[in-house]
Design an enzyme around this catalytic site. Structure first.
Site, PDB file in Angstrom:
ATOM      1  N   THR A   5     -42.498  40.496 -71.175  1.00 49.12           N
ATOM      2  CA  THR A   5     -42.111  41.233 -70.390  1.00 49.12           C
ATOM      3  C   THR A   5     -40.405  42.177 -70.430  1.00 49.12           C
ATOM      4  OG1 THR A   5     -41.973  40.424 -67.842  1.00 49.12           O
ATOM      5  CG2 THR A   5     -41.242  38.892 -69.483  1.00 49.12           C
TER       6      THR A   5
ATOM      7  N   CYS B 141     -39.868  29.356 -61.223  1.00 47.74           N
ATOM      8  CA  CYS B 141     -40.456  29.858 -60.958  1.00 47.74           C
ATOM      9  C   CYS B 141     -40.569  28.615 -59.688  1.00 47.74           C
ATOM     10  CB  CYS B 141     -42.074  30.585 -61.967  1.00 47.74           C
ATOM     11  SG  CYS B 141     -41.352  31.355 -63.101  1.00 47.74           S
TER      12      CYS B 141
ATOM     13  N   ASN C 242     -40.373  27.813 -72.121  1.00 53.71           N
ATOM     14  CA  ASN C 242     -39.338  28.511 -71.230  1.00 53.71           C
ATOM     15  C   ASN C 242     -38.332  27.729 -71.044  1.00 53.71           C
ATOM     16  OD1 ASN C 242     -41.604  28.610 -70.440  1.00 53.71           O
ATOM     17  ND2 ASN C 242     -40.792  28.076 -68.073  1.00 53.71           N
TER      18      ASN C 242
ATOM     19  N   ALA D  92     -45.392  39.802 -67.440  1.00 56.90           N
ATOM     20  CA  ALA D  92     -46.537  38.794 -68.311  1.00 56.90           C
ATOM     21  C   ALA D  92     -47.566  38.171 -67.502  1.00 56.90           C
ATOM     22  CB  ALA D  92     -44.888  37.868 -69.033  1.00 56.90           C
ATOM     23  N   THR D  93     -47.098  38.089 -66.098  1.00 62.95           N
ATOM     24  CA  THR D  93     -47.632  37.181 -65.473  1.00 62.95           C
ATOM     25  C   THR D  93     -49.113  37.599 -65.527  1.00 62.95           C
ATOM     26  OG1 THR D  93     -46.202  36.904 -64.044  1.00 62.95           O
ATOM     27  CG2 THR D  93     -47.835  36.746 -62.953  1.00 62.95           C
TER      28      THR D  93
ATOM     29  N   THR E 114     -51.046  54.408 -61.561  1.00 60.64           N
ATOM     30  CA  THR E 114     -50.189  55.519 -62.103  1.00 60.64           C
ATOM     31  C   THR E 114     -49.101  54.370 -63.128  1.00 60.64           C
ATOM     32  OG1 THR E 114     -50.560  56.521 -60.241  1.00 60.64           O
ATOM     33  CG2 THR E 114     -48.704  57.609 -60.943  1.00 60.64           C
TER      34      THR E 114
ATOM     35  N   GLN F 296     -40.504  34.653 -74.414  1.00 56.49           N
ATOM     36  CA  GLN F 296     -39.865  34.149 -74.433  1.00 56.49           C
ATOM     37  C   GLN F 296     -39.136  34.317 -76.001  1.00 56.49           C
ATOM     38  OE1 GLN F 296     -37.453  32.593 -72.350  1.00 56.49           O
ATOM     39  NE2 GLN F 296     -38.421  32.691 -70.578  1.00 56.49           N
TER      40      GLN F 296
HETATM   41  C1  LIG Z   1     -40.907  34.627 -67.218  1.00 58.96           C
HETATM   42  C2  LIG Z   1     -41.753  34.269 -68.063  1.00 58.96           C
HETATM   43  C3  LIG Z   1     -43.376  34.953 -67.871  1.00 58.96           C
HETATM   44  C4  LIG Z   1     -43.806  35.626 -65.939  1.00 58.96           C
HETATM   45  O1  LIG Z   1     -43.282  36.990 -66.670  1.00 58.96           O
HETATM   46  P1  LIG Z   1     -43.466  37.896 -65.099  1.00 58.96           P
HETATM   47  O2  LIG Z   1     -42.728  39.776 -65.853  1.00 58.96           O
HETATM   48  O3  LIG Z   1     -42.472  36.931 -64.340  1.00 58.96           O
HETATM   49  O4  LIG Z   1     -44.481  37.897 -64.763  1.00 58.96           O
HETATM   50  C5  LIG Z   1     -44.760  34.132 -68.621  1.00 58.96           C
HETATM   51  N1  LIG Z   1     -44.580  33.125 -69.358  1.00 58.96           N
HETATM   52  C6  LIG Z   1     -43.299  33.125 -70.207  1.00 58.96           C
HETATM   53  C7  LIG Z   1     -42.932  31.853 -70.955  1.00 58.96           C
HETATM   54  C8  LIG Z   1     -42.089  33.192 -69.027  1.00 58.96           C
HETATM   55  O5  LIG Z   1     -40.869  33.431 -69.721  1.00 58.96           O
END
Ligand SMILES: *Cc1c(COP(=O)(O)O)cnc(C)c1O
Length: 385
Positions: A203, A328, A155, A75-76, A243, A183
């Site tokens: 993610t 994080c 989150n 997600a990042t 890839t 989330q």
């Molecule tokens: C975990 C999370 C992310 C980041 O996901 P990654 O897979 O670590 O890059 C971003 N946004 C929210 C709300 C999350 O809970």
């Protein structure tokens, strides 16, 4: 970590479902689908077939067309692609962005970077319950606004935003809408969210898939606004060179298919467990709930214990996988910026714990956890000066 006597699945990550693991294993070794999905020989074509099947599964969980899914490392990266990729492509005509103070760092930090590059940003502050009023988003939009970025489910607190109304406000103003969906997937019904957003980041590892793979949903009408941030072989329709990691993507697809089939049942069960956890903790004197009980995410319960340091509590609860905020951010030792934005003072923000529930959490876990927390809070309060 399997040895933890009490295991509360952490919203920051989840164990890979064994069904996901076996699908992934089929794409690794010489007897499996190890080809490069970009190669045109038979091994490559077989890998490409599995990647495209996974794309269907990932698209289905948000009700998207499979062609609108771009696989990323998580997600990042998805959020960075949407936020940096559209801003840098349109900096000559639209230099204003809208977001909120309670976003995940994956959104906050790219937008802060854009602020340094000359973009003006309106940072919205939520109500004391964590909600961003769709009218506040509407009021912040200007003729030169490029996008708004407001997450679906927070989150740390589990607050759910009205993304349908926020999406409508953006659409009516001709502004793009990016939503961090990480989330909500697998915990709330999400089969129609693609209709409300232009970009959606999510993610695999939050839904019992592997770490290191995610997706950006790019709506058809938003595609012309987006330019890639990674340049190379042109994979993923030119939006994400590199890839494609067949095993990761296949695991992500399988995790989404399972979440689509079983998410409602898991969610209902988690909601009951969460209510039980809260009612056990609420029997302590002076506790404060930071999560909406009725309509919040069933996976998250955030509670303040005034007079107790959250970090001492985490240390004292060595058998529990709980945290003071997001995984994080906990390394920094800073009090949660999310709780601070809700108006909680530093002391209260520092006296908070986030409990996360998952598919594997049981009522026995809840009973043991609440028992341990009650014991530790009582002990720490007794020794406090
Ligand atoms: C975990 C999370 C992310 C980041 O996901 P990654 O897979 O670590 O890059 C971003 N946004 C929210 C709300 C999350 O809970």
């Amino acid at each position: 970590m399997g040895g933890l006597p009490v295991y509360l699945d952490n919203a920051a990550t989840t164990a890979v479902d064994p069904r996901v693991a076996s699908a992934m294993a089929e794409c690794l070794t010489a007897d499996g689908t190890y080809g490069n999905p970009s190669s045109s020989h038979a091994y490559g074509r077989e890998a490409a077939r599995r990647v495209e099947m996974a794309r269907l599964e990932v698209a289905a969980i948000i009700g998207a067309e499979p062609g609108c899914i771009v696989f990323t490392s998580g997600a990042t990266e998805a959020a960075n692609l949407a936020l940096l990729g559209t801003a840098r492509a349109n900096a000559d005509r639209r230099k204003h962005l809208v977001s909120s103070r309670t976003e995940h760092r994956a959104t906050l930090d790219p937008i802060r970077q854009l602020e340094k590059e000359g973009f003006a940003v309106t940072w919205l502050t939520p109500d004391s319950d964590g909600r961003i009023a769709p009218d506040a988003v509407r009021a912040a939009l200007r003729p030169d606004t490029l996008y708004a970025s407001i997450m679906h489910v927070n989150n740390e607190t589990g607050v759910v935003q009205d993304i349908a109304a926020i999406g409508r406000a953006c659409r009516e103003a001709g502004v793009l809408y990016h939503c961090d969906l990480a989330q909500g997937i697998g915990k709330l019904p999400t089969a129609d969210v693609a209709r409300h957003v232009d970009f959606g980041s999510f993610t695999a590892h939050k839904i019992h898939g592997p770490k290191g793979v995610g997706a950006l949903y790019v709506a058809g009408q938003a595609r012309p606004w987006l330019r890639p941030i990674l340049h190379g072989g042109g994979q993923e329709r030119g939006l994400r060179s590199g890839t494609v990691a067949t095993h990761q993507v296949v695991g992500f697809g399988r995790a989404c298919a399972i979440a689509l089939a079983e998410g409602a049942r898991d969610g209902a069960r988690m909601r009951e467990l969460r209510a039980a956890l809260w009612s056990a903790l609420a029997s302590l004197p002076e506790v404060l709930l930071n999560s909406p009980l009725d309509d919040g995410s069933p996976a998250i319960l955030n509670v303040s214990f005034p007079g107790v340091e959250g970090e001492s509590l985490v240390t004292g609860l060595a058998d529990l996988a709980v945290s003071t905020g997001s995984a994080c951010n906990s390394a920094s030792g800073e009090p949660s910026y999310v709780l601070r934005a809700l108006g909680r003072d530093t002391g209260l923000a520092q006296a908070s714990l986030r409990f996360s529930l998952g598919r594997l959490t049981t009522m026995l876990d809840i009973e043991r956890a609440s028992e341990a927390v009650r014991r530790e809070v009582t002990r720490l309060r007794a020794v406090a000066p």
